[in-house]
Design a protein around this motif. Structure first.
Motif, PDB file in Angstrom:
ATOM      1  N   ASP A  59       0.831  -1.204   0.369  1.00 41.82           N
ATOM      2  CA  ASP A  59      -0.013  -0.080  -0.124  1.00 41.82           C
ATOM      3  C   ASP A  59       0.579   1.185  -0.154  1.00 41.82           C
ATOM      4  N   SER A  60       1.793   0.808  -0.451  1.00 41.62           N
ATOM      5  CA  SER A  60       3.261   2.468  -1.009  1.00 41.62           C
ATOM      6  C   SER A  60       2.438   3.318  -1.219  1.00 41.62           C
ATOM      7  N   PRO A  61       2.627   4.390  -0.547  1.00 41.58           N
ATOM      8  CA  PRO A  61       3.647   5.233   0.282  1.00 41.58           C
ATOM      9  C   PRO A  61       2.759   5.082   1.327  1.00 41.58           C
ATOM     10  N   TYR A  62       2.207   4.407   1.912  1.00 41.76           N
ATOM     11  CA  TYR A  62       1.575   4.406   2.903  1.00 41.76           C
ATOM     12  C   TYR A  62       1.843   2.911   4.153  1.00 41.76           C
ATOM     13  N   LEU A  63       2.368   3.368   5.182  1.00 41.61           N
ATOM     14  CA  LEU A  63       1.549   2.760   6.499  1.00 41.61           C
ATOM     15  C   LEU A  63       2.843   1.307   6.139  1.00 41.61           C
ATOM     16  N   ALA A  64       4.392   1.945   6.261  1.00 44.03           N
ATOM     17  CA  ALA A  64       5.411   0.955   6.130  1.00 44.03           C
ATOM     18  C   ALA A  64       5.208   0.218   7.122  1.00 44.03           C
ATOM     19  N   PRO A  65       5.611  -1.112   7.055  1.00 42.06           N
ATOM     20  CA  PRO A  65       6.198  -2.128   8.137  1.00 42.06           C
ATOM     21  C   PRO A  65       7.039  -2.245   8.753  1.00 42.06           C
ATOM     22  N   MET A  66       7.252  -2.723   9.935  1.00 40.00           N
ATOM     23  CA  MET A  66       8.021  -2.234  10.820  1.00 40.00           C
ATOM     24  C   MET A  66       9.567  -3.270  10.169  1.00 40.00           C
ATOM     25  N   PRO A  67      10.854  -2.735   9.950  1.00 41.79           N
ATOM     26  CA  PRO A  67      11.566  -1.720  11.058  1.00 41.79           C
ATOM     27  C   PRO A  67      11.630  -0.359  10.345  1.00 41.79           C
TER      28      PRO A  67
END
Length: 263
Positions: free
Chosen positions: A208-216
């Motif tokens: 769902d780039s550029p939103y809500l990047a995963p950890m880390p």
């Protein structure tokens, strides 16, 4: 460790990729991605997604009018989406769906256009990419109606955050379930309840780039290469190897979106 990955949902037309898209795509290739589906949410972004897919072999496109934008439709917009959907680069209709969180568009209009997208996808034999926010039961009700009329719904619940019960209802209608970076967040145990139980042959991954990047990378601009972190997290959660789940989710994406095996 090398294994194929497909990011089934990104928004690469976003202006946050305007200055370095070439580098973003190279990092995706370096991370093992064999395909990225870039998603439209209205006429303009759908046209941009098709244009990007024409320029970059790594990309395929999806076109639609997202539920939060259906009240902004101008004359000719829906007809243009229908036209774009026939482009050879387009592998899905999406993202469509329902949203009770933002309250931007009248809900009855959202439902009208959700069915329009579902019907047109079925007509073209394309899968649908479904957005759902605080509208799980509404989505399930619509899917069941469509299922009764046309049979199993080919498509995916994108960036799924629902319960195991909602997942089961969507699976029963024929859908796949896709997880994005939120499943990796520390406070996301409710999301993980369903993620442990999705049948392997119905599971997909996305950014769902550029939103809500995963950890880390939480807090940074998300990009397709980061899908590897979500895949690694899901593999550990489900007790399988990263390579195993990478292959499985890639096979699933190839089948659903009719993507050729590059080998």
């Amino acid at each position: 460790m090398t294994y194929p990955i497909i990011d089934t949902h990104a928004h690469l037309d976003d202006n946050r990729f305007q200055t370095d898209l070439a580098q973003v795509l190279q990092r995706s290739l370096d991370a093992g991605l064999e395909r990225i589906i870039t998603i439209g949410i209205d006429r303009e972004t759908s046209e941009a997604s098709v244009s990007l897919a024409a320029k970059h072999p790594l990309l395929r496109a999806a076109v639609a009018i997202q539920p939060n934008h259906v009240h902004e439709i101008n004359p000719g917009d829906w007809e243009r989406i229908q036209e774009l959907a026939r482009d050879p680069s387009v592998v899905a209709i999406g993202e469509t769906g329902l949203d009770r969180y933002w309250k931007k568009a009248p809900f009855d209009l959202q439902i009208e256009y959700f069915f329009k997208h579902l019907d047109y996808a079925a007509e073209l034999n394309l899968p649908v990419i479904i957005h759902c926010r605080e509208a799980e039961q509404d989505i399930v009700d619509c899917l069941k109606k469509h299922f009764e009329k046309r049979g199993p719904v080919a498509g995916v619940m994108h960036s799924f955050t629902g319960s195991p019960e909602v997942a089961e209802a969507c699976l029963a209608c024929g859908l796949h379930i896709s997880y994005a970076g939120m499943v990796t967040f520390k406070n996301a145990e409710e999301i993980r309840l369903a993620a442990r139980r999705i049948p392997e042959d119905r599971l997909l991954v996305e950014t769902d780039s550029p939103y809500l990047a995963p950890m880390p990378h939480r807090g940074r601009r998300n990009e397709p290469a980061f899908v590897k972190h979500t895949l690694e997290f899901l593999a550990e959660l489900r007790g399988v190897s990263e390579a195993h789940l990478g292959v499985a989710t890639t096979v699933n994406a190839r089948k659903l979106f009719k993507l050729p095996n590059p080998s």
